[in-house]
Scaffold this active site. Structure first.
Site, short mmCIF file in Angstrom:
data_model
loop_
_atom_site.label_atom_id
_atom_site.label_comp_id
_atom_site.label_asym_id
_atom_site.label_seq_id
_atom_site.Cartn_x
_atom_site.Cartn_y
_atom_site.Cartn_z
N HIS A 1 0.84 -1.21 0.00
CA HIS A 1 0.00 0.00 0.00
C HIS A 1 0.87 1.24 0.00
O HIS A 1 2.05 1.20 0.35
CB HIS A 1 -0.92 0.03 1.23
CG HIS A 1 -0.19 0.11 2.54
ND1 HIS A 1 0.51 -0.95 3.07
CD2 HIS A 1 -0.04 1.13 3.42
CE1 HIS A 1 1.06 -0.59 4.22
NE2 HIS A 1 0.74 0.67 4.47
N ASP B 1 0.30 5.00 1.92
CA ASP B 1 -0.55 5.34 3.05
C ASP B 1 -1.77 6.18 2.66
O ASP B 1 -1.64 7.20 1.99
CB ASP B 1 0.27 6.08 4.11
CG ASP B 1 1.24 5.12 4.79
OD1 ASP B 1 0.89 3.95 4.97
OD2 ASP B 1 2.37 5.56 5.12
N HIS C 1 4.72 0.29 0.36
CA HIS C 1 5.46 -0.47 1.36
C HIS C 1 4.61 -1.62 1.91
O HIS C 1 3.40 -1.69 1.67
CB HIS C 1 5.97 0.43 2.50
CG HIS C 1 4.90 1.18 3.22
ND1 HIS C 1 4.29 2.30 2.69
CD2 HIS C 1 4.33 0.99 4.44
CE1 HIS C 1 3.41 2.76 3.55
NE2 HIS C 1 3.39 1.98 4.61
N ARG D 1 4.65 6.11 14.67
CA ARG D 1 4.60 6.68 13.31
C ARG D 1 3.96 8.06 13.29
O ARG D 1 2.94 8.28 13.94
CB ARG D 1 3.80 5.76 12.39
CG ARG D 1 4.16 5.95 10.94
CD ARG D 1 3.29 5.15 10.02
NE ARG D 1 2.23 6.00 9.50
CZ ARG D 1 1.35 5.61 8.60
NH1 ARG D 1 1.38 4.38 8.14
NH2 ARG D 1 0.44 6.44 8.16
#
Ligand code: SIN
Length: 289
Positions: free
Chosen positions: A102, A104, A261, A276
């Protein structure tokens, strides 16, 4: 760290990724310009051995742009712009957050520019992250296919958080993270160009991913599926990829506009805890405007 050592960039693979050496919070003001140029050039940059508090993570992340709050994912207490990407020792036999290819939140009208992941605790083996370079993948396509794709738009939805396109429940990670699922709002369709022009470099990249892209805007799911499947298999070729082995206190910053990623879910029985932040982006630009 040798405080007198020069700024040094060591590429991770020929396609993408670079580790930056001899930088820390103490000399960030001097080197941030070079770090940012490396970010645009290598798409993923790694800085190891940089212990950080939540405040320092937010402060460092804000150098890349405005931090955003993420939909559907509960943030860390008192830090609305940080999420904990977490899997605990007893969370076995289930999916993992980010465990399929995907970019983000591509279903947002303005998907994030970049994401920053900081490793707090990692398993002794496993829990790597993979990235692919979507510019290289696009560049390697036959001219005829590039021309066809440049006029196309694709539909993205928040499938893992929605109802209509949600994957099987077993593959959806919940665990110790608080993630809103089955929210019909997430099924809203967002249309983005299939090939996007990077707003800072002008490079062209494919902008599709299997987690959020459901179909071409002028085609049905059934018509789109074989084309998307073939493209995604092309994009994830090892030649366009980088597999990263984490060590604690490592920071990885990736360009969400030109990469996908994948978090590898191969460490059942061990704890992995990452923090994150996510940097706001702009609506993707078409290849031809
Ligand atoms: C993510 O998709 O942000 C998670 C990546 C990872 O945990 O390696």
């Amino acid at each position: 760290m040798n405080q007198a050592a020069p700024f040094e960039v060591s590429p991770l693979t020929p396609s993408l990724g670079a580790e930056i050496m001899n930088v820390g919070l103490w000399n960030m003001d001097s080197f941030f310009g070079e770090i940012y140029r490396s970010f645009l050039r290598y798409k993923i940059i790694v800085i190891r051995d940089m212990p950080m508090s939540h405040d320092q993570l937010c402060e460092f992340s804000a150098r890349f742009g405005e931090l955003m709050e993420l939909p559907y994912i509960k943030p860390v207490e008192a830090y609305p712009k940080i999420i904990a990407v977490q899997k605990e020792v007893d969370e076995t036999g289930m999916g993992v957050f980010g465990g399929d290819w995907h970019s983000d939140f591509s279903f947002l009208a303005a998907p994030p520019k970049a994401s920053i992941l900081y490793s707090h605790q990692i398993p002794p083996l496993g829990g790597d992250t993979l990235w692919v370079n979507m510019e290289s993948a696009y560049g390697a396509l036959p001219v005829k296919q590039k021309n066809w794709l440049e006029g196309k738009y694709v539909i993205h939805t928040g499938a893992p958080y929605g109802v209509a396109n949600a994957p099987d429940i077993e593959t959806q990670f919940q665990g110790s993270m608080t993630i809103t699922r089955n929210n019909p709002q997430a099924d809203r369709e967002t249309r983005h160009p299939a090939v996007c022009c990077h707003p800072e470099t002008g490079n062209l990249a494919l902008f599709i991913n299997p987690t959020y892209t459901t179909r071409f805007s002028d085609m049905s799911k059934a018509e789109s599926e074989p084309i998307l499947r073939e493209l995604l298999s092309h994009c994830t070729r090892p030649e366009f990829s980088c597999r990263f082995r984490w060590t604690p206190n490592t920071l990885v910053i990736w360009d969400n506009r030109s990469t996908m990623h994948y978090a590898v879910n191969d460490y059942d029985g061990y704890r992995r805890l990452m923090y994150r932040t996510t940097i706001s982006g702009e609506p993707p630009l078409p290849a031809t405007s």
